[in-house]
Write an enzyme that holds these catalytic residues in place. Structure first.
Site, PDB file in Angstrom:
ATOM      1  N   ASP A   1       4.236  -6.837  17.198  1.00 33.83           N
ATOM      2  CA  ASP A   1       5.213  -6.192  16.322  1.00 33.83           C
ATOM      3  C   ASP A   1       5.582  -4.817  16.875  1.00 33.83           C
ATOM      4  OD1 ASP A   1       6.872  -5.841  14.187  1.00 33.83           O
ATOM      5  OD2 ASP A   1       5.291  -5.509  12.710  1.00 33.83           O
TER       6      ASP A   1
ATOM      7  N   ASN B   1      12.033 -15.629  11.261  1.00 40.71           N
ATOM      8  CA  ASN B   1      12.846 -14.880  12.238  1.00 40.71           C
ATOM      9  C   ASN B   1      14.268 -15.418  12.409  1.00 40.71           C
ATOM     10  OD1 ASN B   1      10.071 -14.026  14.483  1.00 40.71           O
ATOM     11  ND2 ASN B   1      10.997 -12.845  12.829  1.00 40.71           N
TER      12      ASN B   1
HETATM   13  C1  FPP Z   1       8.457  -8.081  16.522  1.00 40.34           C
HETATM   14  O1  FPP Z   1       9.201  -6.948  16.829  1.00 40.34           O
HETATM   15  C2  FPP Z   1       8.522  -9.082  17.547  1.00 40.34           C
HETATM   16  C3  FPP Z   1       9.086 -10.329  17.436  1.00 40.34           C
HETATM   17  C4  FPP Z   1      10.233 -10.676  16.588  1.00 40.34           C
HETATM   18  C5  FPP Z   1       8.517 -11.434  18.169  1.00 40.34           C
HETATM   19  C6  FPP Z   1       7.951 -11.098  19.517  1.00 40.34           C
HETATM   20  C7  FPP Z   1       8.894 -11.454  20.584  1.00 40.34           C
HETATM   21  C8  FPP Z   1       8.729 -11.102  21.869  1.00 40.34           C
HETATM   22  C9  FPP Z   1       7.592 -10.299  22.368  1.00 40.34           C
HETATM   23  C10 FPP Z   1       9.754 -11.491  22.869  1.00 40.34           C
HETATM   24  C11 FPP Z   1       9.849 -12.989  23.121  1.00 40.34           C
HETATM   25  C12 FPP Z   1       8.546 -13.676  23.295  1.00 40.34           C
HETATM   26  C13 FPP Z   1       8.197 -14.462  24.354  1.00 40.34           C
HETATM   27  C14 FPP Z   1       6.907 -15.174  24.324  1.00 40.34           C
HETATM   28  C15 FPP Z   1       9.037 -14.611  25.524  1.00 40.34           C
HETATM   29  P1  FPP Z   1      10.224  -6.465  15.727  1.00 40.34           P
HETATM   30  O2  FPP Z   1      11.585  -6.784  16.200  1.00 40.34           O
HETATM   31  O3  FPP Z   1       9.881  -7.035  14.393  1.00 40.34           O
HETATM   32  O4  FPP Z   1       9.933  -4.924  15.746  1.00 40.34           O
HETATM   33  P2  FPP Z   1      10.230  -3.902  14.556  1.00 40.34           P
HETATM   34  O5  FPP Z   1       9.306  -4.260  13.426  1.00 40.34           O
HETATM   35  O6  FPP Z   1       9.894  -2.579  15.164  1.00 40.34           O
HETATM   36  O7  FPP Z   1      11.680  -4.035  14.198  1.00 40.34           O
END
Ligand code: FPP
Length: 259
Positions: free
Chosen positions: A27, A75
């Site tokens: 996250d 998501n």
């Molecule tokens: C959370 O950050 C992350 C995700 C939505 C999923 C994780 C995705 C990746 C690391 C990239 C793709 C994965 C692979 C395996 C290629 P957020 O967007 O919720 O962060 P925030 O809470 O700061 O907005």
């Protein structure tokens, strides 16, 4: 001559107990980007780099299975351009990593409703899973279109179908038999669950499997997460006492006997 107590050599210190299965809620990609005035997708791009480094960091530290929460069932509700960009990154990652997984003997598996992922990604996943299926020393599990509640619904449906087909007896129902219908049927339960970015939630991730896991919440944003942060979480795991519903005395009968 010094009378200071001898410091044990590293070989004599109590070795760290490395959790067999570590699961991570990645996250903070969006906040990492926003802090730098960059588009959110730039944070995801950096997050993919951290996926890569963490996969090998965990193996170096002795972890045998790493589960990463890459895309949740919730998501899909993000803005369409962000969902599209995440799918693009996932496709790029899978194309690039296949050779690395084969060379470095990483077995890839997934949990989640992957049949609802874009066809190109499904194809890459099938190929990578097939080509890496023999590498049992270290497994990377990607949670894709995953949610614990949909997992329970899917398992209940499959269990009911097995009962109807006479393969399961309803009266024998137990956790041992039901859990064979979860996506994680063939995996050990996670010992340690880490969430980055300072949020203290589980967000529908491995709710049943993490029943006895230790949780470590770190303020580090996912793109900044390093091998040292993973080692720190493992050290914290070592400071906890896992009792699985028992008492401390039951877990340490020898220690209790000398009291
Ligand atoms: C959370 O950050 C992350 C995700 C939505 C999923 C994780 C995705 C990746 C690391 C990239 C793709 C994965 C692979 C395996 C290629 P957020 O967007 O919720 O962060 P925030 O809470 O700061 O907005």
């Amino acid at each position: 001559m010094s009378h200071a107590p001898a410091r044990p050599s590293s070989a004599e210190r109590t070795p760290l107990h490395v959790p067999h299965h570590v699961a991570i809620i990645m996250d903070g990609n969006g906040r990492w980007a926003q802090k730098r005035g960059l588009p959110r997708i730039e944070g995801h791009r950096r997050g993919v780099e951290t996926v890569r480094t963490t996969t090998f960091a965990a193996r170096d530290l002795g972890v045998k299975m790493l589960t990463l929460y890459a895309f949740s069932v919730e998501n899909w509700k993000r803005p369409q351009d962000e969902v599209g960009a995440l799918m693009g990154l996932l496709e790029y990652y899978l194309k690039k990593e296949l050779a690395t997984f084969v060379r470095d003997r990483v077995r890839l598996r997934t949990i989640g409703r992957t049949e609802e992922m874009p066809a190109g990604i499904q194809k890459l996943l099938r190929a990578t899973i097939e080509e890496t299926k023999e590498f049992t020393d270290y497994t990377l599990v990607l949670a894709l279109n995953y949610g614990s509640r949909t997992e329970v619904v899917d398992a209940a449906r499959a269990y009911a179908a097995a009962v109807a087909a006479g393969q399961e007896k309803l009266n024998d129902g137990s956790w041992a038999s039901f859990s064979r219908y979860l996506y994680t049927a063939e995996f050990p339960e996670p010992d340690l669950v880490i969430r980055t970015s300072g949020e203290n939630r589980i967000s529908n991730f491995l709710l049943l499997q993490a029943a006895y896991a230790e949780f470590v919440f770190t303020p580090v944003l996912w793109p900044d997460f390093t091998k040292a942060d993973l080692a720190a979480a493992i050290a914290e795991f070592n400071r906890r006492e896992r009792r699985f519903g028992l008492t401390s005395e039951q877990l340490k009968p020898a220690a209790a006997a000398v009291k």
